[in-house]
Scaffold this active site. Sequence first.
Site, PDB file in Angstrom:
ATOM      1  N   VAL A 284       3.983  -0.777   4.224  1.00  0.00           N
ATOM      2  CA  VAL A 284       2.636  -1.130   4.664  1.00  0.00           C
ATOM      3  C   VAL A 284       1.958  -1.939   3.569  1.00  0.00           C
ATOM      4  CG1 VAL A 284       0.404  -0.271   5.448  1.00  0.00           C
ATOM      5  CG2 VAL A 284       2.486   0.961   6.074  1.00  0.00           C
TER       6      VAL A 284
ATOM      7  N   LYS B 105       2.085  -3.449   8.866  1.00  0.00           N
ATOM      8  CA  LYS B 105       3.267  -2.602   8.761  1.00  0.00           C
ATOM      9  C   LYS B 105       4.485  -3.461   9.061  1.00  0.00           C
ATOM     10  CE  LYS B 105       3.499   1.742   9.541  1.00  0.00           C
ATOM     11  NZ  LYS B 105       3.525   3.133  10.052  1.00  0.00           N
TER      12      LYS B 105
ATOM     13  N   LEU C   8       0.815  -1.213   0.000  1.00  0.00           N
ATOM     14  CA  LEU C   8       0.000   0.000   0.000  1.00  0.00           C
ATOM     15  C   LEU C   8       0.846   1.259   0.000  1.00  0.00           C
ATOM     16  CD1 LEU C   8      -2.778  -0.938   2.603  1.00  0.00           C
ATOM     17  CD2 LEU C   8      -2.945  -0.950   0.119  1.00  0.00           C
TER      18      LEU C   8
ATOM     19  N   ASP D 253       5.712  11.828  16.474  1.00  0.00           N
ATOM     20  CA  ASP D 253       5.965  11.770  15.032  1.00  0.00           C
ATOM     21  C   ASP D 253       4.713  12.179  14.255  1.00  0.00           C
ATOM     22  OD1 ASP D 253       7.397  11.382  12.713  1.00  0.00           O
ATOM     23  OD2 ASP D 253       7.119   9.214  12.667  1.00  0.00           O
TER      24      ASP D 253
END
Length: 570
Positions: free
Chosen positions: A30, A45, A22, A147
């Site tokens: 991912v 992931k 993806l 993040d």
Amino acid sequence: MTEGVAQSVRLLAGRYQVGDLLGRGGMADVHVGTDSRLGRRVAIKLLKPTLATEPAFRSRFRREAQEAAKMAHPTIVRIFDAGEETITDETGAEIQLPFIIMEFVDGRLLKDLIAEGPIDPAEAVRIISQVLTALEYSHRAGVVHRDVKPGNIMVTANGGVKVMDFGIARAISDSSASIAETSTIVGTAQYFSPEQARGEAVDARTDLYSTGIVLFEMLTGRAPFIGENPVAVAYQHVNQQPLPPSAWTPRVSPALDAVVLRAMAKDRFERFQTAGEFRIDAETAAAGAIPVKKTAHAGEFNSTLFGVNPNSSTGPEATFRQLNVDQNDRIPRTQSRPPVAWIWGGITVLVVMIVALGVWVHDITSTSTSYTQNVAISVPDIVGKSYEEGAALLTDGKLVPSRIDEPSSDFAAGVVIRTDPESGVTVAPDQDITVYVSSGARAIGVPAIVGVAESDAAAALVAAGLTVGSSTQDYSPTVAKGAVISADPAPGTELPEGTAVTLVISNGMVNVPDVTRQTIAAAQPTLEALQLTVQYESDYGCSGNSISGQSIVGDQPQKSTITLRNCARP
């Protein structure tokens, strides 16, 4: 991660089927996947194998993933599972592959939306409000994201927003030695807070700085700081003030500029102190009002970060250790309850304080009105009043009117359309209030629509700011069927905005008159004006050089042919 490693993985933990790729990021790839045990679609992931070389990382990774998995909120991507899988790479060596099993979200990454250009301010605020809702929930749960960036924000197909990767950044950063080693993994340099760039301890306000940068980027389509490398960008975060978003996108309001710049303050005590405060001010600015800034001081933040005093912490671990003090480590109480005298003394002091408070409230009531008026003034509602009347109200209220004229089809000339700030907003004395006054309906010239198809003509009128009135059909020898023959008022006429224009539309026909008993010389100009093709036949049954008959009469299609019989007997 090499493509070979990704392709060699087919099943993780005996239950997760790895599907198509993806997306690819700095620390992970991912994939779409399937949980074969529950039969549901998930997102998988796969972290870079190099992240799992240290046992300390694997331990922290499991712990942070478990903590993140406890968070359940509509704006947060759920983590279902995490672990490591032993796989064999292209060289035949066995490596540990860390993985996270997440909720699958049908949508697009915010970074892909930003790549298409600046986002409308109202939509940008709607998205950032949901991001801040997620952060407010996580901060209360004791989790700092670390993040926040567009690559970690998903916008779903129905317009919802989901934030992902909570807690994972902490596990990675705690296993790294320096910014140089983690600049491509944790807190992409464009979204670093100054304290992250300096390697200092972080708290909830670190996330709010990064969120301010995300809002800046949505509004402008670009990052506030751009450099040749991550170190250069980090330097700017610490030492350089950003330009306001309106410098790149003029439609961004000054109020929204102020919200973004406050979120990006270098001093964390000058920023918003909570995600909720940030969200309220952003929504207030988007609604056209001016948020009221509340300044925090260094000594006032000692209990805002999950009940922990960050000022007593020398690093991120010290901050969180305060949450994990075992009950046996606390200083034991030497007395089970306070003495009775203390209790009665406390009650007495409380009664005295209540009485004193009542007296103070009574004394201040008589002067509160004048005091409040000297400190803050509510903008009066002057919309719909004449400028002179509205300006007098503002002046009487110790405010300064500043007039701007603009055309309006809803308000007569000289009448107030709106104010900025709007009515009801509290401002300081002598504040400039922009008063927008109607100069009357805007004058618009009727566009050139003769010969244009009716639908196109109507669209041109509406686009110019006029409206379409009634339309009638009529004959025309030259204008095609369905096109405009004439307009009333005529094209080029200056009209007030919103005025209706009447159209005459061609029916594609001509009305052929009866020209019998006329001479050829008399009938021919009439027929030629109708753009008819005229043919002649001699009629020897009559005399007098007149027309004895014609082939067509009345309504006929354009460009028709007519035959005239002319008396030819002497």
